[in-house]
Design a protein around this motif. Structure first.
Motif, PDB file in Angstrom:
ATOM      1  N   ILE A 433       8.162 101.566 -33.664  1.00  0.00           N
ATOM      2  CA  ILE A 433       6.689 101.049 -33.336  1.00  0.00           C
ATOM      3  C   ILE A 433       5.682 101.133 -34.380  1.00  0.00           C
ATOM      4  CG2 ILE A 433       4.817 101.295 -31.695  1.00  0.00           C
ATOM      5  CD1 ILE A 433       7.057 102.241 -29.495  1.00  0.00           C
ATOM      6  N   ALA A 434       5.176 100.180 -35.049  1.00  0.00           N
ATOM      7  CA  ALA A 434       4.295 100.195 -36.261  1.00  0.00           C
ATOM      8  C   ALA A 434       3.224 101.064 -36.031  1.00  0.00           C
ATOM      9  CB  ALA A 434       4.081  98.910 -36.539  1.00  0.00           C
ATOM     10  N   SER A 435       2.345 101.133 -34.814  1.00  0.00           N
ATOM     11  CA  SER A 435       1.391 101.732 -34.731  1.00  0.00           C
ATOM     12  C   SER A 435       1.558 103.135 -34.554  1.00  0.00           C
ATOM     13  CB  SER A 435       0.510 101.136 -33.415  1.00  0.00           C
ATOM     14  OG  SER A 435       1.471 101.182 -32.381  1.00  0.00           O
ATOM     15  N   ILE A 436       2.692 103.540 -33.912  1.00  0.00           N
ATOM     16  CA  ILE A 436       3.003 105.009 -33.801  1.00  0.00           C
ATOM     17  C   ILE A 436       3.425 105.465 -35.214  1.00  0.00           C
ATOM     18  CG2 ILE A 436       4.679 106.603 -32.807  1.00  0.00           C
ATOM     19  CD1 ILE A 436       4.265 105.122 -30.111  1.00  0.00           C
TER      20      ILE A 436
ATOM     21  N   PRO B 147      -4.586 102.904 -35.366  1.00  0.00           N
ATOM     22  CA  PRO B 147      -3.642 101.873 -35.066  1.00  0.00           C
ATOM     23  C   PRO B 147      -3.392 101.410 -33.510  1.00  0.00           C
ATOM     24  CG  PRO B 147      -2.482 103.876 -35.753  1.00  0.00           C
ATOM     25  CD  PRO B 147      -3.860 104.096 -35.563  1.00  0.00           C
ATOM     26  N   PHE B 148      -4.306 102.169 -32.972  1.00  0.00           N
ATOM     27  CA  PHE B 148      -4.003 101.703 -31.245  1.00  0.00           C
ATOM     28  C   PHE B 148      -5.247 101.058 -30.756  1.00  0.00           C
ATOM     29  CE2 PHE B 148      -1.756 105.663 -32.512  1.00  0.00           C
ATOM     30  CZ  PHE B 148      -0.473 105.292 -31.964  1.00  0.00           C
ATOM     31  N   ILE B 149      -6.461 101.585 -30.962  1.00  0.00           N
ATOM     32  CA  ILE B 149      -7.441 101.258 -30.299  1.00  0.00           C
ATOM     33  C   ILE B 149      -8.862 100.303 -30.995  1.00  0.00           C
ATOM     34  CG2 ILE B 149      -9.457 101.882 -28.652  1.00  0.00           C
ATOM     35  CD1 ILE B 149      -7.919 104.333 -27.962  1.00  0.00           C
ATOM     36  N   CYS B 199      -4.693 107.985 -25.767  1.00  0.00           N
ATOM     37  CA  CYS B 199      -4.014 107.530 -24.227  1.00  0.00           C
ATOM     38  C   CYS B 199      -4.515 106.375 -23.794  1.00  0.00           C
ATOM     39  CB  CYS B 199      -4.444 108.681 -23.311  1.00  0.00           C
ATOM     40  SG  CYS B 199      -6.311 108.712 -23.222  1.00  0.00           S
ATOM     41  N   GLY B 200      -5.641 105.766 -24.498  1.00  0.00           N
ATOM     42  CA  GLY B 200      -6.331 104.469 -23.944  1.00  0.00           C
ATOM     43  C   GLY B 200      -6.722 104.652 -22.648  1.00  0.00           C
ATOM     44  N   GLN B 201      -7.164 105.595 -22.129  1.00  0.00           N
ATOM     45  CA  GLN B 201      -7.879 105.748 -20.871  1.00  0.00           C
ATOM     46  C   GLN B 201      -9.203 105.037 -20.820  1.00  0.00           C
ATOM     47  OE1 GLN B 201      -5.221 106.579 -19.683  1.00  0.00           O
ATOM     48  NE2 GLN B 201      -5.235 108.753 -19.707  1.00  0.00           N
ATOM     49  N   LEU B 211     -13.491  97.785 -26.061  1.00  0.00           N
ATOM     50  CA  LEU B 211     -12.584  98.445 -26.197  1.00  0.00           C
ATOM     51  C   LEU B 211     -11.161  97.958 -25.831  1.00  0.00           C
ATOM     52  CD1 LEU B 211     -13.629 102.228 -25.190  1.00  0.00           C
ATOM     53  CD2 LEU B 211     -13.374 101.378 -27.379  1.00  0.00           C
ATOM     54  N   THR B 212     -10.330  97.348 -26.776  1.00  0.00           N
ATOM     55  CA  THR B 212      -9.111  96.762 -26.601  1.00  0.00           C
ATOM     56  C   THR B 212      -7.905  97.284 -26.995  1.00  0.00           C
ATOM     57  OG1 THR B 212      -9.495  95.073 -28.062  1.00  0.00           O
ATOM     58  CG2 THR B 212     -10.102  94.704 -25.782  1.00  0.00           C
ATOM     59  N   GLY B 213      -6.805  96.979 -27.010  1.00  0.00           N
ATOM     60  CA  GLY B 213      -5.450  97.520 -27.550  1.00  0.00           C
ATOM     61  C   GLY B 213      -5.491  96.749 -28.980  1.00  0.00           C
ATOM     62  N   LYS B 214      -4.889  97.415 -30.072  1.00  0.00           N
ATOM     63  CA  LYS B 214      -4.965  96.708 -31.404  1.00  0.00           C
ATOM     64  C   LYS B 214      -3.855  95.906 -31.444  1.00  0.00           C
ATOM     65  CE  LYS B 214      -7.831  98.835 -34.799  1.00  0.00           C
ATOM     66  NZ  LYS B 214      -7.993 100.120 -35.417  1.00  0.00           N
TER      67      LYS B 214
END
Lengths: 530, 379
Positions: A433-436, B147-149, B199-201, B211-214
């Motif tokens: 998983i690229a982001s992780i 890389p997540f949010i 956690c993306g809560q 706020l969204t997921g990348k």
């Protein structure tokens, strides 16, 4: 878990030992936090200052492998201060007097010497846990992955029995399962000594029952546990191994040995969703469907049966595991005919009363906790409400035994291993998983600030970590999260795999390897040309 | 218990209940942006204003507890006018780029603008439309490298839900309000990049596209999305998750508030799904063509995944299912005949379903004839 996740809210005291809950079971930690916000008090025992410690009232930073001494020490205090639950002990337990004698030597003083925790902290923790009748204990592999893991679990059970913190709502002993369906794999009979529903293979009546239903003669010989399979393959008595969805090269201790042994097999079949480190050693590799590509159930850590639904088609020619198994079985002369996963579940639930009340239609929106014996049974959130299945339950004498390997002159550090928040287990999923990978893609060893200073190691510097079994090169993460003399390496990273180093010493009962303690040394890496 | 009257209907609720929650019990809808049922009330967005008899000014229903005999009116022309003005003010400082916003179709702000008939700030587009407010907009640079949010702070309406969820639910406190007045914004300390548990809560509770997921970007919004409720495949907690599927691809993972995990997930559960579509997935059965000692050279623990892929094609050949299955069964039969069934063992998987595990042990026991079956419970 004897009790459910919901019941965490409502506990007066939560005692977490050997579990980095905030990183390995984050949503259970959320529930603990919710309880703490409403006044629940938290005790955490761990060699590392894990993130959950921030929310604790008492933090017991014990030496790796000293769990039994801490637990017995707490029991000693509870006994001495009369915090035990006499009514519960009299009515529902046996072997108390004998066990009581075995606890006498575990004074706070002695327990403190073994665990490295100040006496008064042990006493405080004992008073807090022992003083509550709504207290739950939570643990994971930090307790079990030791050569005396079974003893540690017995010591936990003793504490719960001593205080009567079991068999009621908001109490209990809760091992948090590390994988989505360990519970289900156990329940379904993927254990060498029992058929589905923990029915023993060596009881003739039980064997007969399964022979009648499955229509073939069965073996009454207890099979090999996974760690024993490795030994048998090494000896040459095991010739073929069929691995479905596991990656023993990464997850078994002492990788060098695991690889050597797997190569000795005449035939290794690996069925997985990725070409894993283990698949690289296989004779045949079969492509399987992942959780989003099939229908079935997972049974979570609290015994709750929940539905898994197919959302997408598997890639290429990948197939569901049930299809593959049935095809193979037919070719071996034992045809299996099922039209759906639901039909398989119905066969399983008909063989085990704890599941017989559960059907796919009942768990469409919310799961049900087993035991659920009838179609109108609501399921069982907590066990032993009506008493223990065998009547009275025994206290078990637990002696403190040191780990198989101690730090010494040659190998002065103790290494403990585990997971981190971002990666998962052998990494076959999360490392793709690229982001992780971008955020947590690099292996590291946690080392205490003072230890690092003494060894002249800087944060981020690549160092050598070696045990009697192997050596890896890995970046140092200098931190006060870990005590002096102890190192921590997360298990996920193949390029610096912790299990190159770990010991294959096993618990004599559970055959669990001692991942949590091995002796290691560290060294700086000389850069050529410097 | 406390008795009160809301819009002419009597209700009895527990002491301490807010007017907003009491109204919800009567299925009376009061618009809000900052209120969230799992979080403490904030009273920030001013949309939930109601009139209470005897009180000269409107009160925020989310922060006002009920009292005995209270008479509440949730909707009057004056209240609706206030709400509309509040929304117009929010939209006057909003990019209004719903066209390309990830959140379109699932956005509380967009929904409210729709129901209140508010067109973007100006000019008046429709006959009779007086147009909205016009003024300075806060312009922020998107520069968060996590890389997540995806944090698009121009779309932030300062409702504070993310701040509350991070503190109250996750216990992290990675973000908070900074600055004052028009310059207020929500950010990590010193406006650095977000570095938290991811956690993306916060993403889950954000009522706008701030706020969204990348990894969701440009993968599909609401149209043509099929939602599939299932169970997370990582740890043993068993969180209930919903896979959002578009064209045979999982494009997003969410969790529902009415499930046992209350809508909360961890970084792996929420963002760790892209392995499903990884190009590395095994797609064909493989049979070894090179003798095993070659693996000695080909396989080193330090190999990177790409090297493993190369090695895969050097050591294995792709075959059909029939060829693979025939080969396996011939091998197993041969070994069983020669060495007995106990020379064969099976490692099942705590990652697979209960049904697969049941079949696996049945296969080992009934088809092979051994109890040599286990899984990784100990590892």
């Amino acid at each position: 878990m004897t009790n459910s996740i919901r019941e965490i809210e409502g506990m007066e005291v939560i005692f977490v030992i050997g579990s980095n809950t905030k990183e390995t079971h984050p949503v259970i930690a959320n529930r603990m936090l919710k309880a703490i916000r409403k006044g629940t008090r938290l005790i955490v025992a761990d060699p590392r200052r894990v993130p959950l410690v921030r929310f604790s009232e008492i933090f017991l930073q014990l030496k790796p492998g000293a769990d039994a001494a801490l637990l017995n020490g707490m029991a000693h205090v509870i006994l001495k201060e009369g915090l035990c639950n006499d009514e519960f002990i009299n009515e529902r337990t046996e072997g108390f007097d004998e066990w009581k004698k075995s606890i006498e030597t575990f004074t706070p003083h002695n327990a403190s010497k073994i665990t490295g925790i100040p006496e008064e902290e042990i006493i405080k923790a004992a008073r807090l846990y022992g003083g509550s009748r709504k207290a739950g204990i939570f643990y994971t592999m930090g307790v079990t992955q030791h050569t005396h893991g079974t003893d540690n679990v017995n010591a936990i059970a003793n504490l719960a029995l001593l205080t009567g913190n079991i068999g009621r709502e908001h109490t209990g002993i809760s091992p948090l399962r590390g994988q989505n369906n360990v519970q289900g794999a156990c329940d379904a009979g993927c254990l060498p000594n029992v058929y589905p529903g923990y029915q023993r293979v060596d009881i003739p009546m039980v064997k007969k029952k399964f022979e009648d239903i499955w229509g073939v003669p069965l073996s009454d010989k207890e099979g090999l546990k996974s760690t024993e399979m490795t030994l048998a393959a090494d000896k040459g008595s095991l010739k073929a191994l069929y691995v479905m969805g596991e990656n023993p090269v990464m997850t078994d201790p002492n990788i060098g040995h695991t690889i050597e042994v797997l190569k000795k097999l005449d035939f290794l079949l690996v069925q997985d969703i990725f070409f894993t480190e283990t698949a690289a050693l296989a004779d045949v590799v079969l492509p399987a469907a992942c959780f989003a590509e099939k229908t079935g159930t997972f049974i979570n850590t609290e015994r709750k049966v929940q539905l898994v639904r197919k959302a997408v088609e598997p890639p290429g020619d990948a197939k569901e595991d049930t299809w593959i198994i049935a095809e193979l079985s037919g070719r071996l002369g034992y045809p299996m005919k099922y039209s759906s996963a639901e039909e398989i579940f119905e066969e399983l639930s008909s063989l085990w009363p704890a599941l017989s009340g559960i059907s796919y239609s009942r768990i469409r929106t919310h799961g049900i906790h087993w035991p659920c014996p009838t179609k109108d049974h609501p399921g069982t959130e907590y066990l032993f409400k009506a008493g223990f299945p065998r009547g009275k339950v025994s206290f078990t004498t637990v002696r403190y035994l040191p780990p198989a390997e101690a730090a010494g002159l040659d190998y002065p550090f103790v290494l403990t291993t585990g997971r981190n928040l971002f990666q998962y287990h052998s990494g076959s999923m999360t490392r793709r998983i690229a982001s992780i990978e971008k955020h947590a893609g690099e292996p590291y060893v946690e080392i205490n600030t003072e230890d690092a200073k003494k060894a002249g190691i800087k944060d981020g510097e690549k160092i050598k970590v070696a045990s009697r079994r192997g050596q890896i090169e890995i970046k140092a993460r200098v931190t006060d999260r870990i005590s002096n003399g102890i190192l921590f390496i997360p298990m996920h990273y193949r390029e610096a795999a912790a299990n190159v180093i770990t010991t294959d010493a096993l618990d004599p009962h559970g055959k669990t390897p001692e991942f949590k303690v091995c002796a290691v040394k560290i060294g700086k890496i000389k850069v050529s040309g410097e | 218990m406390v008795k009160l009257n809301i819009d002419g209907r009597m209700i009895e609720v527990a002491e301490g209940t807010t007017i907003l929650n009491a109204s919800r019990m009567l299925n009376i809808e009061i618009p809000t942006l900052c209120n969230h049922p799992k979080l403490t009330p904030f009273g920030g967005c001013r949309l939930c204003l109601v009139e209470v008899k005897g009180v000269p000014r409107p009160l925020t229903s989310c922060t006002t507890p009920v009292s005995e005999g209270m008479e509440v009116t949730t909707s009057t022309p004056a209240l609706e006018d206030l709400r509309k003005t509040v929304l117009e003010l929010i939209l006057s400082d909003h990019p209004n780029d719903c066209m390309i916003c990830e959140k379109a179709g699932d956005c509380t702000l967009q929904e409210l603008a729709y129901f209140y008939g508010i067109s973007p700030y100006n000019p008046p587009l429709l006959k009779g439309d007086k147009g909205g407010f016009l003024g300075e907009r806060r312009i922020y640079e998107k520069r968060d490298g996590n890389p997540f949010i995806e944090r698009n702070m121009e779309k932030c309406i300062l409702c504070g839900r993310c701040v509350k969820v991070c503190d109250e639910i996750q216990g992290v406190g990675a973000i908070d309000f900074a600055y004052r007045g028009f310059k207020s914004k929500i950010c990590p300390p010193f406006e650095r990049d977000l570095d938290c548990e991811f956690c993306g809560q916060c993403v889950a509770v954000c009522p706008t596209g701030a706020l969204t997921g990348k990894m969701w970007q440009l993968r599909g919004r609401q149209k043509d999305i099929k939602e599939v409720d299932t169970t997370c495949a990582y740890c043993g907690t068993g969180c209930n998750i919903t896979l959002h599927v578009r064209k045979n691809e999982v494009v997003r993972v969410t969790a529902k508030e009415d499930k046992w995990n209350e809508g909360w997930l961890c970084v792996k559960g929420r963002f760790g799904y892209t392995f499903i579509n990884s190009p590395d997935r095994l797609k064909k059965p493989l049979i070894r063509i090179a003798p095993k000692h070659i693996a000695d050279f080909g396989f080193r623990i330090s190999d990177l995944n790409s090297e493993v892929r190369n090695q895969q094609s050097a050591i294995f050949k792709e075959v059909s299912w029939d060829e693979a299955l025939d080969y396996i069964s011939a091998k197993l039969k041969e070994i069983k005949e020669k060495h007995g069934p106990d020379s064969i063992a099976g490692l099942s998987s705590a990652r697979c379903t209960t049904e697969e595990n049941y079949l696996f042990q049945k296969f080992m026991r009934a088809a092979v004839g051994t109890n040599n079956v286990d899984h990784c419970a100990r590892l």
